[in-house]
Design an enzyme around this catalytic site. Structure first.
Site, PDB file in Angstrom:
ATOM      1  N   LYS A  92     -57.780  94.937  44.267  1.00  0.00           N
ATOM      2  CA  LYS A  92     -56.950  95.744  45.165  1.00  0.00           C
ATOM      3  C   LYS A  92     -55.757  94.914  45.580  1.00  0.00           C
ATOM      4  CE  LYS A  92     -56.058  99.293  47.700  1.00  0.00           C
ATOM      5  NZ  LYS A  92     -54.747  99.287  46.991  1.00  0.00           N
ATOM      6  N   GLN A 113     -54.261  87.573  48.051  1.00  0.00           N
ATOM      7  CA  GLN A 113     -54.853  88.886  48.277  1.00  0.00           C
ATOM      8  C   GLN A 113     -56.382  88.819  48.277  1.00  0.00           C
ATOM      9  OE1 GLN A 113     -52.351  91.666  48.246  1.00  0.00           O
ATOM     10  NE2 GLN A 113     -53.975  92.616  49.415  1.00  0.00           N
ATOM     11  N   LYS A 116     -57.251  87.610  51.761  1.00  0.00           N
ATOM     12  CA  LYS A 116     -56.865  88.614  52.762  1.00  0.00           C
ATOM     13  C   LYS A 116     -57.858  89.768  52.764  1.00  0.00           C
ATOM     14  CE  LYS A 116     -52.620  89.697  52.516  1.00  0.00           C
ATOM     15  NZ  LYS A 116     -51.290  90.249  52.263  1.00  0.00           N
ATOM     16  N   LYS A 128     -52.922  91.793  42.120  1.00  0.00           N
ATOM     17  CA  LYS A 128     -51.520  92.025  42.455  1.00  0.00           C
ATOM     18  C   LYS A 128     -50.772  92.285  41.159  1.00  0.00           C
ATOM     19  CE  LYS A 128     -48.648  92.043  45.984  1.00  0.00           C
ATOM     20  NZ  LYS A 128     -48.869  92.380  47.392  1.00  0.00           N
ATOM     21  N   ASP A 168     -45.556  97.359  47.435  1.00  0.00           N
ATOM     22  CA  ASP A 168     -45.169  96.067  48.009  1.00  0.00           C
ATOM     23  C   ASP A 168     -43.636  96.083  47.994  1.00  0.00           C
ATOM     24  OD1 ASP A 168     -46.316  93.230  48.770  1.00  0.00           O
ATOM     25  OD2 ASP A 168     -44.653  92.781  47.453  1.00  0.00           O
ATOM     26  N   THR A 212     -49.011  97.957  57.693  1.00  0.00           N
ATOM     27  CA  THR A 212     -48.818  96.498  57.633  1.00  0.00           C
ATOM     28  C   THR A 212     -48.055  96.031  58.870  1.00  0.00           C
ATOM     29  OG1 THR A 212     -48.768  96.681  55.237  1.00  0.00           O
ATOM     30  CG2 THR A 212     -48.057  94.597  56.181  1.00  0.00           C
TER      31      THR A 212
HETATM   32  P1  NDP Z   1     -39.467  96.036  51.262  1.00  0.00           P
HETATM   33  O1  NDP Z   1     -38.932  95.993  49.905  1.00  0.00           O
HETATM   34  O2  NDP Z   1     -39.717  97.355  51.910  1.00  0.00           O
HETATM   35  O3  NDP Z   1     -38.522  95.190  52.242  1.00  0.00           O
HETATM   36  C1  NDP Z   1     -38.230  93.835  52.050  1.00  0.00           C
HETATM   37  C2  NDP Z   1     -37.174  93.451  53.057  1.00  0.00           C
HETATM   38  O4  NDP Z   1     -36.996  92.040  53.074  1.00  0.00           O
HETATM   39  C3  NDP Z   1     -35.807  94.049  52.728  1.00  0.00           C
HETATM   40  O5  NDP Z   1     -35.156  94.371  53.935  1.00  0.00           O
HETATM   41  C4  NDP Z   1     -35.110  92.887  52.005  1.00  0.00           C
HETATM   42  O6  NDP Z   1     -33.702  92.925  52.043  1.00  0.00           O
HETATM   43  C5  NDP Z   1     -35.615  91.750  52.862  1.00  0.00           C
HETATM   44  N1  NDP Z   1     -35.437  90.465  52.192  1.00  0.00           N
HETATM   45  C6  NDP Z   1     -35.795  90.108  50.939  1.00  0.00           C
HETATM   46  N2  NDP Z   1     -35.447  88.838  50.696  1.00  0.00           N
HETATM   47  C7  NDP Z   1     -34.849  88.392  51.835  1.00  0.00           C
HETATM   48  C8  NDP Z   1     -34.285  87.169  52.217  1.00  0.00           C
HETATM   49  N3  NDP Z   1     -34.245  86.134  51.371  1.00  0.00           N
HETATM   50  N4  NDP Z   1     -33.770  87.042  53.483  1.00  0.00           N
HETATM   51  C9  NDP Z   1     -33.802  88.092  54.343  1.00  0.00           C
HETATM   52  N5  NDP Z   1     -34.335  89.300  54.022  1.00  0.00           N
HETATM   53  C10 NDP Z   1     -34.841  89.425  52.784  1.00  0.00           C
HETATM   54  O7  NDP Z   1     -40.826  95.160  51.234  1.00  0.00           O
HETATM   55  P2  NDP Z   1     -42.045  95.199  52.247  1.00  0.00           P
HETATM   56  O8  NDP Z   1     -41.558  95.384  53.623  1.00  0.00           O
HETATM   57  O9  NDP Z   1     -43.078  96.108  51.699  1.00  0.00           O
HETATM   58  O10 NDP Z   1     -42.630  93.718  52.054  1.00  0.00           O
HETATM   59  C11 NDP Z   1     -42.115  92.597  52.780  1.00  0.00           C
HETATM   60  C12 NDP Z   1     -43.113  91.450  52.709  1.00  0.00           C
HETATM   61  O11 NDP Z   1     -44.379  91.879  53.242  1.00  0.00           O
HETATM   62  C13 NDP Z   1     -43.427  90.927  51.305  1.00  0.00           C
HETATM   63  O12 NDP Z   1     -43.709  89.549  51.398  1.00  0.00           O
HETATM   64  C14 NDP Z   1     -44.715  91.665  50.945  1.00  0.00           C
HETATM   65  O13 NDP Z   1     -45.465  90.985  49.960  1.00  0.00           O
HETATM   66  C15 NDP Z   1     -45.415  91.647  52.291  1.00  0.00           C
HETATM   67  N6  NDP Z   1     -46.461  92.647  52.450  1.00  0.00           N
HETATM   68  C16 NDP Z   1     -46.195  93.984  52.263  1.00  0.00           C
HETATM   69  C17 NDP Z   1     -47.200  94.911  52.430  1.00  0.00           C
HETATM   70  C18 NDP Z   1     -46.931  96.377  52.362  1.00  0.00           C
HETATM   71  O14 NDP Z   1     -47.864  97.143  52.680  1.00  0.00           O
HETATM   72  N7  NDP Z   1     -45.751  96.830  52.012  1.00  0.00           N
HETATM   73  C19 NDP Z   1     -48.588  94.494  52.720  1.00  0.00           C
HETATM   74  C20 NDP Z   1     -48.731  93.071  53.001  1.00  0.00           C
HETATM   75  C21 NDP Z   1     -47.703  92.201  52.832  1.00  0.00           C
HETATM   76  P3  NDP Z   1     -32.862  93.326  50.721  1.00  0.00           P
HETATM   77  O15 NDP Z   1     -32.892  94.829  50.719  1.00  0.00           O
HETATM   78  O16 NDP Z   1     -31.521  92.749  50.975  1.00  0.00           O
HETATM   79  O17 NDP Z   1     -33.559  92.711  49.531  1.00  0.00           O
END
Ligand code: NDP
Length: 447
Positions: A92, A113, A116, A128, A168, A212
């Site tokens: 998962k 994962q 977690k 993943k 993700d 999340t």
């Molecule tokens: P999204 O794609 O929805 O959003 C990612 C965000 O992070 C965007 O705003 C992106 O901006 C920004 N970002 C990426 N790189 C950078 C950087 N170097 N500096 C600043 N901002 C940055 O992803 P999620 O919100 O789903 O995921 C975010 C994190 O959470 C990841 O690490 C993911 O693995 C983790 N996660 C997600 C889960 C989920 O359910 N979605 C579950 C558990 C963990 P830009 O648009 O400019 O790239």
């Protein structure tokens, strides 16, 4: 922290077998450093090559994803699925579409994962996947064609009792819809439980979108309560403005804190009155615009281009963007500015040096495998609803999420205390999760 002497050769073996995969090395090292006390107290946790087995994925799938853009040009991306460990249940874990994706990223995410998912206490193994496809600037039709091509290969490896992907970075409800549609078409089965993060109309669960971010905020609430404190009057900074960030901000506000800044990879916005979540969602989810547009539309906000959001003073920091975004430099700045609590909404956003600095400065630090486990936990609740052809209310599902986050917090705290490291969430999370996975593997014979 040094690695326990019985585990040194395991780490050397991981480096040799996975050359150049630095993020994976980093994730393994953190776990091996943490589980030393468990191996010291209960030597069976290093017997039968159990640690080496846990560091080796059960199955690694890499495949070609050809697709055609709107002008008829052909592109070839690489797809991955890391089926890491199924001792506790079906693999998962989410799918990430981002140009930075390569084997080492997917392997580190799959490894994290496993632990977690174990921490949630639910019957799910760890996996993943993803692709180096960049969804930015692509049309809906291009996204659909890519997702269909990706699933045309992936479908043969997944199933509700085998491997259950979710979203993700770069994979949200739109992409899950296209992926599920193609899976259904190829297999001729309405197998709702094969993917989570689905739309409500075709088998999704309430609260999964928010889970999340909400879960991370619930976890911080528990960290504060453990210190006799609360969100009331606290200033919070969140990085990112994607799925995790948006709903972390929303829940922090509901719990009484004020998020004054968030970001994307181009810069950050500051809104001292508190980030307006409705406007943020309009900019990011509906218009799919850059965060700078928020500052154009909000009355009190300003945009800072090309800088890290961590320079904004705060009591609580919630990195919700990407891996290794808080290095030693940003950690020092946060500590200097009086930050007292850090919780990872993203996966491994804090470098080992930064974690050490926080811990030495007495900053409460909640690692991602505990703090952001609410997403996958709610995915497991979606699987339960799919299996029983049921659909739960928002309130009931959110209550369950809050209970799960409270349990994870308790598990971390109690385990850290049991092994003589009170308040160390990293040790607590890693030992509690590792021993659960190892116990299951030892019970299942040589697997
Ligand atoms: P999204 O794609 O929805 O959003 C990612 C965000 O992070 C965007 O705003 C992106 O901006 C920004 N970002 C990426 N790189 C950078 C950087 N170097 N500096 C600043 N901002 C940055 O992803 P999620 O919100 O789903 O995921 C975010 C994190 O959470 C990841 O690490 C993911 O693995 C983790 N996660 C997600 C889960 C989920 O359910 N979605 C579950 C558990 C963990 P830009 O648009 O400019 O790239």
């Amino acid at each position: 922290m040094p690695i326990h002497e019985r585990l040194e050769s395991v780490y050397a073996e991981v480096l040799a077998r996975n050359p150049g995969e630095t993020e994976f090395h980093q994730a393994v090292r953190e776990v091996l450093e943490s589980i030393g006390p468990a191996v010291g107290k209960h030597p069976q946790y290093a017997d039968a090559k159990i640690v080496s087995r846990i560091c080796e994925p059960e199955r690694q799938i890499i495949f070609r994803v050809p697709w055609e853009d709107d002008s008829g040009e052909i592109h070839i991306n690489r797809g991955f699925r890391m089926e890491f460990n199924s001792a506790l249940g079906p693999y998962k874990g989410g799918l990430r579409f981002h140009p930075s994706v390569y084997l080492g990223i997917i392997k580190f995410l799959g490894f994290e994962q496993v632990f977690k998912n174990a921490l949630t206490g639910l019957p799910i193994g760890g996996g993943k996947g993803g692709s180096d496809f960049d969804p930015k600037g692509k049309s809906d039709r291009e996204i659909m064609r890519f997702c269909q091509s990706f699933m045309t290969e992936l479908h043969r490896h997944i199933g509700e009792y085998t491997d259950v992907p979710a979203g993700d970075t770069g994979v949200g409800s739109r992409e899950i819809g296209y992926l599920f549609g193609q899976y259904k078409r190829i297999t001729n089965r309405y197998e709702s439980g094969v993917l989570t993060g689905k739309g409500l109309i075709y088998g999704g669960a309430r609260v999964r979108t928010e889970a999340t971010g909400y879960g991370t905020a619930f976890f911080v609430n528990e960290m504060l309560a453990a210190r006799g404190d609360s969100f009331a009057g606290k200033t919070v900074v969140v990085s990112g403005s994607g799925n995790v960030a948006i709903y972390a901000i929303e829940k922090v506000h509901q719990l009484g804190g004020r998020v004054v800044a968030c970001s994307d990879s181009s810069g950050y916005v500051v809104d001292e009155k508190g980030i307006d979540v409705k406007l943020l969602r309009e900019v990011k989810e509906n218009r799919r615009e850059r965060i700078s547009v928020y500052a154009d539309l909000a009355k009190h906000a300003r945009y800072v281009k090309g800088q890290q959001v961590w320079e904004v003073p705060c009591d609580i920091a919630m990195p919700c963007a990407t891996q290794n975004e808080i290095t030693g430099k940003e950690a020092e700045q946060l500590i200097r500015n009086g930050c007292k609590v850090v919780a990872e909404g993203a996966n491994m956003p804090t470098t080992p040096e930064a974690v050490r600095l926080f811990q030495e400065a007495g900053v409460a630090f909640g690692p991602g495998k505990a703090a952001n486990a609410g997403g996958v936990a709610t995915s497991a609740l979606e699987m339960q609803q799919n299996a029983s052809r049921d659909s739960w209310s928002f309130e009931y599902t959110e209550d369950r999420l809050e209970d799960i986050m409270r349990d994870i917090h308790t598990r971390c705290i109690e385990t850290a205390e049991e092994y003589g490291m009170p308040g160390n969430y990293v040790a607590g999370a890693n030992i509690a999760a590792y021993t659960r996975v190892a116990d299951a593997m030892l019970a299942l014979g040589l697997i």
